[in-house]
Scaffold this active site. Structure first.
Site, PDB file in Angstrom:
ATOM      1  CG  ASN A  94      -0.377  -0.265   2.528  1.00 48.03           C
ATOM      2  OD1 ASN A  94       0.642  -0.928   2.646  1.00 48.03           O
ATOM      3  ND2 ASN A  94      -1.010   0.250   3.567  1.00 48.03           N
ATOM      4  CD  GLU A  96      -1.412   4.860   4.272  1.00 50.80           C
ATOM      5  OE1 GLU A  96      -0.790   5.589   5.080  1.00 50.80           O
ATOM      6  OE2 GLU A  96      -2.072   3.873   4.626  1.00 50.80           O
ATOM      7  CG  HIS A 107      -6.451  -0.189  -1.442  1.00 53.94           C
ATOM      8  ND1 HIS A 107      -7.445  -0.663  -0.641  1.00 53.94           N
ATOM      9  CD2 HIS A 107      -6.641   1.153  -1.522  1.00 53.94           C
ATOM     10  CE1 HIS A 107      -8.225   0.335  -0.248  1.00 53.94           C
ATOM     11  NE2 HIS A 107      -7.756   1.449  -0.771  1.00 53.94           N
ATOM     12  CD  GLU A 109      -5.473  -6.244  -1.550  1.00 51.45           C
ATOM     13  OE1 GLU A 109      -5.039  -5.079  -1.405  1.00 51.45           O
ATOM     14  OE2 GLU A 109      -6.159  -6.814  -0.693  1.00 51.45           O
ATOM     15  CB  CYS A 134     -10.657  -3.424   1.566  1.00 53.30           C
ATOM     16  SG  CYS A 134     -10.141  -2.544   0.088  1.00 53.30           S
ATOM     17  CB  CYS A 137      -8.720  -4.797  -3.035  1.00 57.82           C
ATOM     18  SG  CYS A 137      -7.576  -3.470  -2.643  1.00 57.82           S
TER      19      CYS A 137
HETATM   20 ZN   LIG Z   1      -7.929  -2.776  -0.515  1.00 59.11          ZN
END
Ligand SMILES: [Zn+2]
Length: 298
Positions: A94, A96, A107, A109, A134, A137
């Site tokens: 991930n 950010e 994310h 994935e 999530c 994803c």
């Molecule tokens: Zn995700």
């Protein structure tokens, strides 16, 4: 001062119980200068020597993939590993970004899948992740050309198809879309330029997956050593899980062990449509570097 990726990986290897396997992984990653990618022959060598399957190896490697995470907001590092039909492994983590909006986040994935795509992978058979994917994803993965048979592996739950996580899914087939994410695309865009960075951004716009909006765009980022990292736009049936080309290019650069501070030039090629990613790309680039985006319409 950020910790070098080699130091993070060295530390993460201590989480692998099999010390001999950890040593072999270290030697391979060191030899390829900490690029988050393992070619099929290296995987075959590790699996034969240590009597494990590729799926088992991918789960062992998740703490290494998570080393590539950038998490100034959540401090929650997610690692993912994609296995391609080529049998190569592609790491993802991930990403950010500060001083911009939360929608710019990548994310794990998305990171691993777009990384595989940028290295030319044609289809993805498996994805291993250190936390349950999530909803965002799950929808992103449903855009893949292999969504029907994609297998998901978690440390606590292995060999489950994507559609077990996303039952009664809405996807490209509902809108009669023939070409899916990772299929070969040619969007028939052209420019009159011999500049290698512009040409690369154009090539990326040409392979963008944007069947819903047709807002084809691509990015090329050049670094101090003249290397060019590229990104194509990955659009999603449900719109919001789409991944803009700037994210894809930055992710490719980071997963290659490169620092964003080393970017010297950034080019975006976009086809004018009802949508534009120019503002979002400028905003994200501006949050990371003083380099100005060169924006070219086809
Ligand atoms: Zn995700």
């Amino acid at each position: 001062m950020t910790t070098p990726i080699s130091d993070k990986i060295h530390h993460a290897l201590s989480q692998i119980d099999n010390v001999l396997l950890a040593q072999d992984i270290w030697l391979i990653l060191q030899e390829q200068k900490f690029v988050g990618f393992l070619p099929h022959f290296a995987i075959q060598h590790l699996c034969n020597k240590h009597q494990i399957t590729p799926q088992q190896l991918s789960l062992q490697l998740l703490p290494i993939a998570a080393c590539y995470a950038t998490t100034p907001i959540s401090h929650f590092n997610v690692g993912a590993i994609v296995i391609g039909v080529s049998s190569n492994f592609y790491f993802g983590a991930n990403q950010e970004f500060c001083q911009t909006d939360i929608q710019q986040t990548i994310h794990a994935e998305q990171s691993a899948i777009s990384h595989a795509w940028m290295r030319g992978e044609k289809q993805i058979t498996d994805i291993s992740v250190n936390y349950t994917p999530c909803g965002h994803c799950r929808q992103f993965m449903n855009e893949l050309n292999s969504a029907e048979k994609l297998q998901i592996h978690l440390p606590h739950r292995k060999n489950n198809p994507l559609h077990q996580y996303l039952p009664d899914a809405f996807g490209p087939k509902n809108l009669n879309i023939q070409l899916h994410l990772l299929d070969q695309h040619d969007n028939q865009l052209s420019l009159n330029s011999n500049d290698p960075v512009i040409s690369q951004a154009l090539a990326m716009a040409n392979q963008a997956h944007a069947p819903y909006s047709k807002a084809f765009h691509g990015i090329a980022l050049q670094t101090q050593d003249q290397h060019i990292y590229h990104g194509s736009y990955a659009e999603n049936t449900a719109f919001n899980p789409s991944l803009p080309a700037m994210q894809v290019a930055l992710n490719y650069l980071i997963l290659s062990g490169e620092a964003v501070e080393n970017i010297t030039r950034a080019v975006m090629v976009e086809k004018p449509q009802t949508l534009s990613y120019k503002r979002m790309a400028e905003d994200l680039l501006g949050s990371l570097t003083k380099v100005k985006l060169e924006y070219i319409l086809t």
